[in-house]
Design an enzyme around this catalytic site. Sequence first.
Site, PDB file in Angstrom:
ATOM      1  N   TRP A 129       0.871  -1.176   0.000  1.00 36.89           N
ATOM      2  CA  TRP A 129       0.000   0.000   0.000  1.00 36.89           C
ATOM      3  C   TRP A 129       0.912   1.231   0.000  1.00 36.89           C
ATOM      4  O   TRP A 129       1.907   1.265   0.728  1.00 36.89           O
ATOM      5  CB  TRP A 129      -0.913   0.048   1.238  1.00 36.89           C
ATOM      6  N   GLU A 156      -3.067  -2.880  -2.555  1.00 40.24           N
ATOM      7  CA  GLU A 156      -4.185  -2.282  -1.822  1.00 40.24           C
ATOM      8  C   GLU A 156      -4.499  -0.874  -2.307  1.00 40.24           C
ATOM      9  O   GLU A 156      -3.658   0.021  -2.261  1.00 40.24           O
ATOM     10  CB  GLU A 156      -3.855  -2.243  -0.323  1.00 40.24           C
ATOM     11  N   LYS A 173      -6.958   2.753  -2.420  1.00 41.03           N
ATOM     12  CA  LYS A 173      -7.593   3.653  -1.466  1.00 41.03           C
ATOM     13  C   LYS A 173      -8.369   4.711  -2.231  1.00 41.03           C
ATOM     14  O   LYS A 173      -8.063   5.005  -3.389  1.00 41.03           O
ATOM     15  CB  LYS A 173      -6.504   4.283  -0.588  1.00 41.03           C
ATOM     16  N   ASP A 231      -9.699  -3.154   1.483  1.00 35.90           N
ATOM     17  CA  ASP A 231      -9.793  -2.572   2.833  1.00 35.90           C
ATOM     18  C   ASP A 231     -11.138  -1.860   2.868  1.00 35.90           C
ATOM     19  O   ASP A 231     -11.382  -0.945   2.075  1.00 35.90           O
ATOM     20  CB  ASP A 231      -8.626  -1.603   3.039  1.00 35.90           C
ATOM     21  N   HIS A 273     -11.663   1.880   2.570  1.00 36.00           N
ATOM     22  CA  HIS A 273     -11.104   2.561   1.401  1.00 36.00           C
ATOM     23  C   HIS A 273     -12.062   2.744   0.237  1.00 36.00           C
ATOM     24  O   HIS A 273     -11.635   2.825  -0.910  1.00 36.00           O
ATOM     25  CB  HIS A 273      -9.860   1.813   0.907  1.00 36.00           C
ATOM     26  N   HIS A 288      -8.660  -6.333   4.346  1.00 31.12           N
ATOM     27  CA  HIS A 288      -8.253  -5.535   5.502  1.00 31.12           C
ATOM     28  C   HIS A 288      -9.549  -5.152   6.197  1.00 31.12           C
ATOM     29  O   HIS A 288     -10.246  -4.235   5.764  1.00 31.12           O
ATOM     30  CB  HIS A 288      -7.488  -4.274   5.069  1.00 31.12           C
ATOM     31  N   ASP A 345     -11.853   6.982   6.617  1.00 31.62           N
ATOM     32  CA  ASP A 345     -11.031   5.789   6.843  1.00 31.62           C
ATOM     33  C   ASP A 345     -10.354   5.903   8.207  1.00 31.62           C
ATOM     34  O   ASP A 345      -9.144   6.025   8.303  1.00 31.62           O
ATOM     35  CB  ASP A 345      -9.998   5.715   5.704  1.00 31.62           C
ATOM     36  N   ASP A 389     -10.165   3.850  10.760  1.00 33.55           N
ATOM     37  CA  ASP A 389      -9.578   2.648  11.352  1.00 33.55           C
ATOM     38  C   ASP A 389      -9.993   2.418  12.794  1.00 33.55           C
ATOM     39  O   ASP A 389      -9.171   2.075  13.642  1.00 33.55           O
ATOM     40  CB  ASP A 389      -8.047   2.668  11.185  1.00 33.55           C
ATOM     41  N   ASP A 449      -7.137  -4.426   9.948  1.00 32.82           N
ATOM     42  CA  ASP A 449      -6.427  -3.151   9.818  1.00 32.82           C
ATOM     43  C   ASP A 449      -7.160  -2.051  10.578  1.00 32.82           C
ATOM     44  O   ASP A 449      -7.921  -1.297   9.998  1.00 32.82           O
ATOM     45  CB  ASP A 449      -6.271  -2.779   8.335  1.00 32.82           C
TER      46      ASP A 449
HETATM   47  C1  RNT Z   1      -3.726   2.723   4.861  1.00 34.39           C
HETATM   48  C2  RNT Z   1      -3.871   1.282   4.536  1.00 34.39           C
HETATM   49  C3  RNT Z   1      -2.764   0.388   5.020  1.00 34.39           C
HETATM   50  C4  RNT Z   1      -2.274   0.704   6.418  1.00 34.39           C
HETATM   51  C5  RNT Z   1      -1.341  -0.320   7.007  1.00 34.39           C
HETATM   52  C6  RNT Z   1      -0.664   0.167   8.227  1.00 34.39           C
HETATM   53  O1  RNT Z   1      -4.821   3.458   4.577  1.00 34.39           O
HETATM   54  O2  RNT Z   1      -5.094   0.816   5.015  1.00 34.39           O
HETATM   55  O3  RNT Z   1      -3.161  -0.941   4.913  1.00 34.39           O
HETATM   56  O4  RNT Z   1      -3.334   0.902   7.308  1.00 34.39           O
HETATM   57  O5  RNT Z   1      -0.485  -0.766   6.056  1.00 34.39           O
HETATM   58 ZN    ZN Z   2      -5.453  -1.329   4.887  1.00 30.72          ZN
END
Ligand code: RNT
Ligand code: ZN
Length: 422
Positions: A189, A230, A232, A263, A266, A290, A298, A300, A330
């Site tokens: 990523w 990955e 976003k 993810d 994202h 993720h 995003d 998390d 994640d």
């Molecule tokens: C960032 C991505 C990525 C990170 C990690 C730490 O937006 O989601 O996967 O969160 O690699």
């Molecule tokens: Zn991620």
Amino acid sequence: MANKKFIEKAYLAAKEQYAALGVDTGEVLERMDEVVISLHCWQTDDVGGFEKPNAELGGGGIQVTGNYPGKSTTIAEMRDDLDKVMSLLPGKQRLNLHAIYGEFGGKPVDRDQIEVKHFQGWINWAKERSMGLDFNATCFSHPKADEGFTLSSKNEGYRRFWVEHVKRCRAIAAEMGKQLGTPSVHNTWIPDGMKDTPVDRFGHRALLKKSLDEAFMDEYPKEYMKDAIESKLFGIGSEAFVVGSHDFYLGYAIKNDKLICLDNGHFHPTEQVGDKISAVLQFVDELLLHVTRGVRWDSDHVVTFNDEILLIAQEVIRSDALSRVNIGLDFFDASINRVGAYVVGTRATQKAFLFGLLEPRGELLKFEEEGKGFERLALLEEMKSKPFGAVWDYYCLINNVPVGVDYIGEIQKYEEGILSKR
Ligand code: RNT
Ligand code: ZN
């Protein structure tokens, strides 16, 4: 403390109810062994890493908020936390490392210099626990990422630096997989993008393609490592343009036989990652998830047992794709007990898969194929109040881990004895 007899009794009653709908709970519990979750090491230390003492997450549009005491600041502390987390989880886990978590022995080792030896300690640690390892290049929190570009940088020196980093990470991942006898998923990523409207989207995307082609040049057997990429939608500071968008990576993955990483933080909030699973699996062999919880962006947040996660799990099960989906987490929350956050989020993910496995698929499919929409809806609704919790508790019981709320006390004890003394 949960009462063993009571849990068993409740399970037997649940088993009957599910059996009446054609679901064999015994089989479901066995299938839970296939739900292997890759624990993201970065929940223990807010994505700081061990390149230097007290490193902090920098750049890349990912942010951690909070300063709850007890964050792990050494590899030993991180390992203690991971062991604690795993002692409170049923089922099997893997560990997902980022390149900044190597054992660098207090010396500066730049990202284009890392080697297997910096991760041999982790490989040994995983071997002792019969676990697999997954890996990630760390293309952020670095001065050469500060201009907002890494693999798609127009600064040729920087671009080559990041290509070298990814190359090395893939070699390390392959060695992890080789030594541990289970393929390591290496995920790439990058934070590349722009705050305001760019005029050369094409140029940066062409550079990213070129860099990936270079970084992926060395081939490794699939039994050792697999590449994931990955995408976003946007990040803080990359609102107008993200080089590695979903279209970009999906195209790249299909053309080059790579895994696509989805993810669920994202995508646009009205898009459903659960819906994407059966779409992308028509064109890629495997995918990486993720699993996260975005709150308004995003962010998390710690994963909870919500509709989004449920749909993801249900769609993996309904697609009969457990063997093609690598499940990673994640999230990172520094505002509450980090070990507790870890366990809550992992258990929520496991619960979602258990819920998905307990679905009376035959019955639902029959309704759907006969055009009985009301019946399908009614049965899906009824499933929400079936004694799923009794099956989950029993699953914890037979895995010898705390049942129900009992793990809260365990984490409080760990906080008192260990975390609060850091
Ligand atoms: C960032 C991505 C990525 C990170 C990690 C730490 O937006 O989601 O996967 O969160 O690699
Ligand atoms: Zn991620």
